[in-house]
Write a protein that holds these residues in place. Structure first.
Motif, short mmCIF file in Angstrom:
data_model
loop_
_atom_site.label_atom_id
_atom_site.label_comp_id
_atom_site.label_asym_id
_atom_site.label_seq_id
_atom_site.Cartn_x
_atom_site.Cartn_y
_atom_site.Cartn_z
N THR A 356 47.55 55.20 6.51
CA THR A 356 47.45 55.98 7.73
C THR A 356 47.52 57.47 7.45
O THR A 356 46.88 58.28 8.15
CB THR A 356 48.58 55.59 8.72
OG1 THR A 356 49.85 55.79 8.08
CG2 THR A 356 48.45 54.14 9.13
N LEU A 357 48.26 57.88 6.40
CA LEU A 357 48.32 59.29 6.03
C LEU A 357 46.98 59.79 5.51
O LEU A 357 46.56 60.91 5.80
CB LEU A 357 49.40 59.50 4.96
CG LEU A 357 50.84 59.12 5.34
CD1 LEU A 357 51.74 59.24 4.12
CD2 LEU A 357 51.34 60.03 6.46
N VAL A 358 46.29 58.94 4.74
CA VAL A 358 45.00 59.32 4.18
C VAL A 358 43.94 59.42 5.26
O VAL A 358 43.18 60.39 5.35
CB VAL A 358 44.57 58.30 3.10
CG1 VAL A 358 43.17 58.62 2.57
CG2 VAL A 358 45.58 58.31 1.96
N VAL A 359 43.87 58.41 6.11
CA VAL A 359 42.89 58.43 7.20
C VAL A 359 43.10 59.65 8.08
O VAL A 359 42.14 60.34 8.47
CB VAL A 359 42.97 57.13 8.03
CG1 VAL A 359 42.07 57.22 9.26
CG2 VAL A 359 42.59 55.93 7.18
N GLN A 360 44.35 59.97 8.38
CA GLN A 360 44.64 61.11 9.23
C GLN A 360 44.21 62.42 8.58
O GLN A 360 43.75 63.34 9.28
CB GLN A 360 46.13 61.16 9.56
CG GLN A 360 46.49 62.21 10.61
CD GLN A 360 45.76 61.98 11.93
OE1 GLN A 360 45.79 60.87 12.47
NE2 GLN A 360 45.09 63.01 12.43
N ALA A 361 44.31 62.52 7.26
CA ALA A 361 43.89 63.74 6.57
C ALA A 361 42.40 63.99 6.77
O ALA A 361 41.97 65.13 6.98
CB ALA A 361 44.22 63.64 5.08
N TYR A 362 41.60 62.94 6.72
CA TYR A 362 40.16 63.09 6.93
C TYR A 362 39.84 63.37 8.40
O TYR A 362 38.93 64.16 8.72
CB TYR A 362 39.41 61.86 6.41
CG TYR A 362 39.35 61.84 4.91
CD1 TYR A 362 38.38 62.58 4.23
CD2 TYR A 362 40.27 61.13 4.15
CE1 TYR A 362 38.33 62.59 2.84
CE2 TYR A 362 40.24 61.15 2.77
CZ TYR A 362 39.26 61.88 2.13
OH TYR A 362 39.23 61.91 0.75
N LEU A 363 40.59 62.76 9.29
CA LEU A 363 40.40 63.05 10.71
C LEU A 363 40.76 64.51 11.01
O LEU A 363 40.10 65.15 11.85
CB LEU A 363 41.27 62.12 11.56
CG LEU A 363 40.89 60.63 11.53
CD1 LEU A 363 41.89 59.82 12.34
CD2 LEU A 363 39.47 60.41 12.06
N ASP A 364 41.76 65.04 10.34
CA ASP A 364 42.14 66.44 10.54
C ASP A 364 41.03 67.39 10.11
O ASP A 364 40.77 68.41 10.76
CB ASP A 364 43.42 66.76 9.76
CG ASP A 364 44.66 66.11 10.36
OD1 ASP A 364 44.59 65.66 11.52
OD2 ASP A 364 45.70 66.05 9.66
N VAL A 365 40.36 67.06 8.99
CA VAL A 365 39.23 67.88 8.54
C VAL A 365 38.14 67.89 9.59
O VAL A 365 37.60 68.95 9.96
CB VAL A 365 38.67 67.34 7.21
CG1 VAL A 365 37.34 68.02 6.87
CG2 VAL A 365 39.65 67.56 6.08
N ILE A 366 37.81 66.71 10.10
CA ILE A 366 36.75 66.62 11.11
C ILE A 366 37.14 67.39 12.36
O ILE A 366 36.32 68.10 12.96
CB ILE A 366 36.47 65.13 11.42
CG1 ILE A 366 35.82 64.45 10.21
CG2 ILE A 366 35.57 64.99 12.65
CD1 ILE A 366 35.71 62.96 10.33
#
Length: 382
Positions: A356-366
């Motif tokens: 969940t931490l990794v997915v959120q990092a990519y969502l933050d970029v977007i």
């Protein structure tokens, strides 16, 4: 509906390591394209995840500049045709040529350095070329993720990536529901060691086999299984002939690759990774998530996961005697001590390495890109 591209040097990598991010983006309404050399997982990406797969001709292990220019041109053609909102690149050549192609078209590129790899382990002209290409290409990236503090420091030291563009990320993340503690395997008169990863010399496999023979000479009843691809295209690849030789001479079992590695992990006592260098080793994270004790070399990446005598044992790299000592120590530990190590590993992964931490990092970029963050500044505050 906006387009997002993922690129890597194998479809297998995207299928196994980036599935959660891909699925989350599709669920949020993005159209996802996966760019990689075609293999048996290419169609599965399309059928199971609903992505559009785009084949990429790329020489993963070669250093032919003409072939690499064709790869860069192919990236440019794909990006020009599909006009992605952002591209996510993984593995060295994708990070380099995917970024240069994206820059030419004004498309933000986000790269992931999952370990500095063979080219950075060995000195010589190949390493110098790779570092030079990183230095040329990575200033154009919107964000570069890396997976351990030591790689982060090395990238900055060699001026390969600016500090303002780097962000630490906990690997590709672990699915804590899939990888969870299970009942102890049926009692065995042999202690069961497992290595998970590609069949490469740089993973320390030759040292592992030598250490395994030393362990058995000390009277320890043990089994050693290897799970992963035999990758003949890598310069440090272990040949199938050598793998067969290990089985005949030392009783080492090579099981090939597995899409259900959690089932394999559930039947062993300890996971071993004697690698020369790692980014953030997924095999150790998954083992820890299943509350298994681990043995690893005291090198970058591995020591980001393993705390000596807490969730596992660290040994010296390229040293079969040190590795054998760690294996003997682990096999002789009381079950309750190994159980405590396993619980410590599960707690570590749950706190710091969840997917969940990794997915959120990519969502933050977007999110930052969609809300007008300047691409030219290429800076995202932590």
């Amino acid at each position: 509906m906006q387009n997002i591209c993922f690129s890597a040097n194998t479809s297998w990598y995207l299928y196994n390591f980036r599935r959660d991010t891909i699925i989350e983006l599709i669920n949020r309404g993005y159209r996802v394209f996966c760019i990689a050399p075609e293999d048996e997982y290419s169609q599965r990406l399309a059928d199971e995840f609903g992505v559009t797969f785009i084949p990429l001709v790329m020489d993963n292990s070669g250093n032919n500049p003409l072939k690499d220019l064709r790869t860069a041109w192919r990236f440019f053609q794909i990006y020009r045709l599909y006009k992605p909102f952002v591209v996510f690149n993984f593995t060295i050549k994708n990070n380099i040529y995917g970024t240069l192609a994206a820059k030419a078209l004004g498309i933000p590129a986000v790269n992931n350095v999952s370990g500095l790899g063979t080219a950075f382990i060995h000195s010589g002209w190949v390493g110098r070329i790779v570092r030079g290409l990183y230095r040329i290409s990575q200033p154009f990236a919107f964000r570069v993720f890396c997976q351990n503090c030591e790689d982060q420091a090395l990238l900055i030291k060699h001026r390969l990536v600016g500090a303002d563009r780097l962000k630490l990320l906990p690997g590709s993340g672990v699915d804590l529901k899939r990888f969870k503690p299970v009942a102890q395997p049926t009692a065995s008169d042999h202690f069961r060691f497992l290595y998970v990863g590609r069949m490469l010399g740089d993973k320390g496999l030759r040292e592992l086999v030598t250490a395994f023979a030393m362990v058995k000479k000390q009277g320890i009843k043990a089994k050693l299984q290897l799970v992963g691809f035999a990758d003949a295209k890598n310069k440090s690849a272990i040949t199938r002939q050598e793998l067969c030789c290990w089985q005949e001479q030392h009783g080492v079992e090579w099981l090939g690759s597995s899409d259900t590695i959690e089932d394999v992990l559930a039947r062993v006592d300890c996971v071993v990774l004697p690698s020369y260098r790692e980014g953030l080793p997924r095999s150790l994270l998954e083992a820890c998530a299943m509350a298994l004790p681990v043995i690893a070399t005291d090198v970058p990446g591995c020591r980001s996961v393993v705390s000596h005598n807490k969730n596992g044992i660290l040994c010296q790299p390229k040293d079969p005697a040190s590795l054998a000592e760690a294996m003997v120590t682990m096999a002789r530990l009381p079950g309750q001590v190994r159980g405590k190590m396993g619980r410590c590993g599960r707690s570590l992964v749950s706190k710091y390495f969840s997917q969940t931490l990794v997915v959120q990092a990519y969502l933050d970029v977007i999110d930052q890109l969609e809300h007008g963050k300047s691409y030219s500044s290429a800076y995202m505050p932590d």
